[in-house]
Design a protein around this motif. Structure first.
Motif, PDB file in Angstrom:
ATOM      1  N   ALA A 254       0.841  -1.205   0.000  1.00  0.00           N
ATOM      2  CA  ALA A 254       0.000   0.000   0.000  1.00  0.00           C
ATOM      3  C   ALA A 254       0.874   1.252   0.000  1.00  0.00           C
ATOM      4  CB  ALA A 254      -0.939  -0.017   1.201  1.00  0.00           C
TER       5      ALA A 254
ATOM      6  N   SER B 107      -3.971   0.585  -4.306  1.00  0.00           N
ATOM      7  CA  SER B 107      -3.579   1.689  -3.419  1.00  0.00           C
ATOM      8  C   SER B 107      -3.203   2.933  -4.209  1.00  0.00           C
ATOM      9  CB  SER B 107      -2.394   1.289  -2.546  1.00  0.00           C
ATOM     10  OG  SER B 107      -2.733   0.184  -1.768  1.00  0.00           O
TER      11      SER B 107
ATOM     12  N   ARG C  66       0.483   3.917  -3.089  1.00  0.00           N
ATOM     13  CA  ARG C  66      -0.034   5.278  -2.959  1.00  0.00           C
ATOM     14  C   ARG C  66       1.062   6.323  -3.138  1.00  0.00           C
ATOM     15  NH1 ARG C  66      -3.445   7.630   1.956  1.00  0.00           N
ATOM     16  NH2 ARG C  66      -1.415   7.464   2.975  1.00  0.00           N
TER      17      ARG C  66
ATOM     18  N   VAL D 273      -2.683  -5.164  -4.399  1.00  0.00           N
ATOM     19  CA  VAL D 273      -2.867  -4.170  -3.342  1.00  0.00           C
ATOM     20  C   VAL D 273      -2.125  -2.885  -3.719  1.00  0.00           C
ATOM     21  CG1 VAL D 273      -2.392  -3.655  -0.918  1.00  0.00           C
ATOM     22  CG2 VAL D 273      -3.198  -5.932  -1.575  1.00  0.00           C
TER      23      VAL D 273
ATOM     24  N   LEU E 146      -4.187   4.326   5.456  1.00  0.00           N
ATOM     25  CA  LEU E 146      -3.829   3.028   4.867  1.00  0.00           C
ATOM     26  C   LEU E 146      -3.875   1.897   5.893  1.00  0.00           C
ATOM     27  CD1 LEU E 146      -0.808   3.845   2.523  1.00  0.00           C
ATOM     28  CD2 LEU E 146      -3.187   3.418   1.889  1.00  0.00           C
TER      29      LEU E 146
ATOM     30  N   GLY F 147      -6.022  -1.439   5.549  1.00  0.00           N
ATOM     31  CA  GLY F 147      -5.372  -2.759   5.613  1.00  0.00           C
ATOM     32  C   GLY F 147      -6.006  -3.651   6.655  1.00  0.00           C
TER      33      GLY F 147
END
Ligand code: PFF
Length: 452
Positions: A62, A238, A66, A234, A247, A251
């Motif tokens: 993640a 993300s 991101r 993922v 996050l 998660g």
């Protein structure tokens, strides 16, 4: 360049991520692996593996996704320009496509079973032998499983073509809560079957004598598969998550939903398995062989209810499989769109076609190609073994090493605490798990695969 699309809300983020996590892994794979390793004790190990090893890897993916706002390949390229990390990212684009090729075969089985349930084939008073023998007969035939596989891939491509907001988000938002309700309904029904309590005991009373090193490796591998880790799913999702989203909350929400679905699925299936006197460790056919038998029995007293239960069950498996499969295709599509400038439609069709072709071989490996074997395994099993035992853990290792050892700690902290505005107190513990425990956990899987 167009601004990157984003998920609309926290619920949408968790729903889409949980949609990817919850799938055949929970409903089809978890119960039979659990059955092979003895029930409750396996559940304990699995839970610890999910939360202490798998979840930190989730955070690592993640963070990369991101921070970079990019697909797997682009992400590594952006965060570590001019290094070899981008090639590592590329591996993780390939593995979800490989998984999808055999996953869609099992997805196809659920399509076929849905049709069977809708045409009252399990609940229309057929002879028991006919109902129980159907699975073997079906998967070993040539055309029917191929047709189902084709239908499944076509559905996946259709949803991915809608784009992030229109396709995946809308579908996940509806499918996930409905799925949970459907399975809960089956749990309640299962518990009313005479003899089902033995199944409940099996799930609750640990027998530690069944736990060997193999079981630990199986638990970790299952946790990877189930949480869609190490394949860039993922990471890619993300990259569509807004900067304000937490996050860690996403998660934890995803991991808990995934665990809940796996456990609920086990409680839907195992009591019924015991009530019917089946063997819990009978392997991949468990769900597809046992349930029709149960529905058939059930229909002798309650024809309408049994049809309702069977249809809703196979519908829920299909919905779960679809939301997972979508995420596998999305990883590759995002790569082709972002890195190769391909349009979304073309990327989707191209990859679906490749996956479909490979899937044909997997499908045929239960029938005409059953004798094509390597190391005693057919094509389907080889691909599953390659992905679950090697590629997923390898991808997980790459991501966790990248975040734990390559990225700077302040950058990781910034991403996980949203610039110091949340999760500040738990950050160090999370970081420790990502840096040490997760890679060690993966190495344990590798070593046990090699030497056990
Ligand atoms: N997590 C999915 C399941 O449990 O069915 C399987 C999966 C989805 C694996 C997406 C890998 C992936 F990229």
């Amino acid at each position: 360049m167009k601004p990157r699309e984003h998920f609309g809300s926290r619920f949408a983020v968790i729903a889409a991520m949980a949609g990817s996590a919850v799938g055949l892994g929970n409903i089809w794979r978890f119960p039979y692996v659990l059955g092979e390793y003895g029930g409750a004790a396996f559940i304990l190990v699995y839970t610890v593996a999910s939360l202490l090893v798998a979840l930190p890897i989730f955070f690592a993916e993640a963070v990369i996704g991101r921070r970079s706002g990019s697909d797997t390949f682009g992400a590594m390229n952006k965060l570590a320009p001019g290094t070899a990390w981008k090639w590592a990212g590329l591996i993780t684009i390939l593995s979800p496509l490989l998984i999808l090729s055999y996953y869609s075969v099992v997805g196809g089985w659920s399509v076929q079973y849905l049709f069977k349930a809708l045409s009252f084939d399990f609940t229309g008073g057929a002879a028991e032998a006919e109902v129980t023998g159907y699975f073997g007969q079906f998967i070993s035939s040539t055309w029917q499983p191929i047709l189902s596989h084709t239908l499944f891939i076509a559905m996946v491509a259709g949803i991915v073509l809608g784009g992030i907001k229109n396709g995946i988000e809308r579908f996940s938002k509806v499918a996930m809560p409905v799925l949970l309700l459907l399975i809960l309904f089956i749990v309640v029904y299962s518990l009313t079957l005479p003899g089902s309590m033995a199944g409940v005991k099996y799930l609750l009373k640990p027998d530690f004598s069944r736990l060997n090193a193999d079981a630990y490796a199986a638990a970790l591998g299952q946790a990877f598969f189930s949480l869609s880790l190490g394949v860039g799913t993922v990471l890619t999702y993300s990259s569509y998550v807004k900067k304000e989203e937490n996050l860690v909350v996403s998660g934890v929400g995803t991991a808990i939903s995934d665990l809940v679905f796996a456990l609920v699925a086990a409680f839907a299936i195992m009591p019924a398995v015991f009530a019917a006197g089946f063997e819990p460790g009978s392997g991949p056919g468990l769900v597809f062989q046992t349930l029709p038998y149960i529905f058939n029995k059930m229909s002798q007293g309650m024809p309408i209810l049994s049809t309702l239960v069977s249809v809703s069950f196979f519908l829920s498996i299909l919905a779960a499989a679809l939301t997972s499969a979508i995420s596998m295709l999305e990883v590759g599509v995002a790569y082709l769109v972002d890195q190769k400038g391909m349009n979304r439609r073309r990327a989707t069709w191209l990859l679906s076609l490749g996956v479909w072709l490979l899937g044909l071989l997997c499908s045929l490996s239960f029938g005409p190609l059953a004798d094509v074997k390597l190391l005693g395994r057919n094509i389907f099993d080889l691909l599953d073994g390659l992905c679950s035992n090697w590629l997923l853990p390898l991808g997980g290792l790459i991501f966790t090493l990248f975040v734990g050892w390559w990225m700077s700690k302040p950058d990781v902290r910034d991403e996980l605490t949203n610039g110091g505005t949340c999760n500040v107190r738990i950050f160090n513990a999370v970081y420790f798990l990502m840096r040490y425990l997760a890679p060690i956990g993966i190495l344990v899987v590798f070593l046990s695969n090699l030497f056990l």
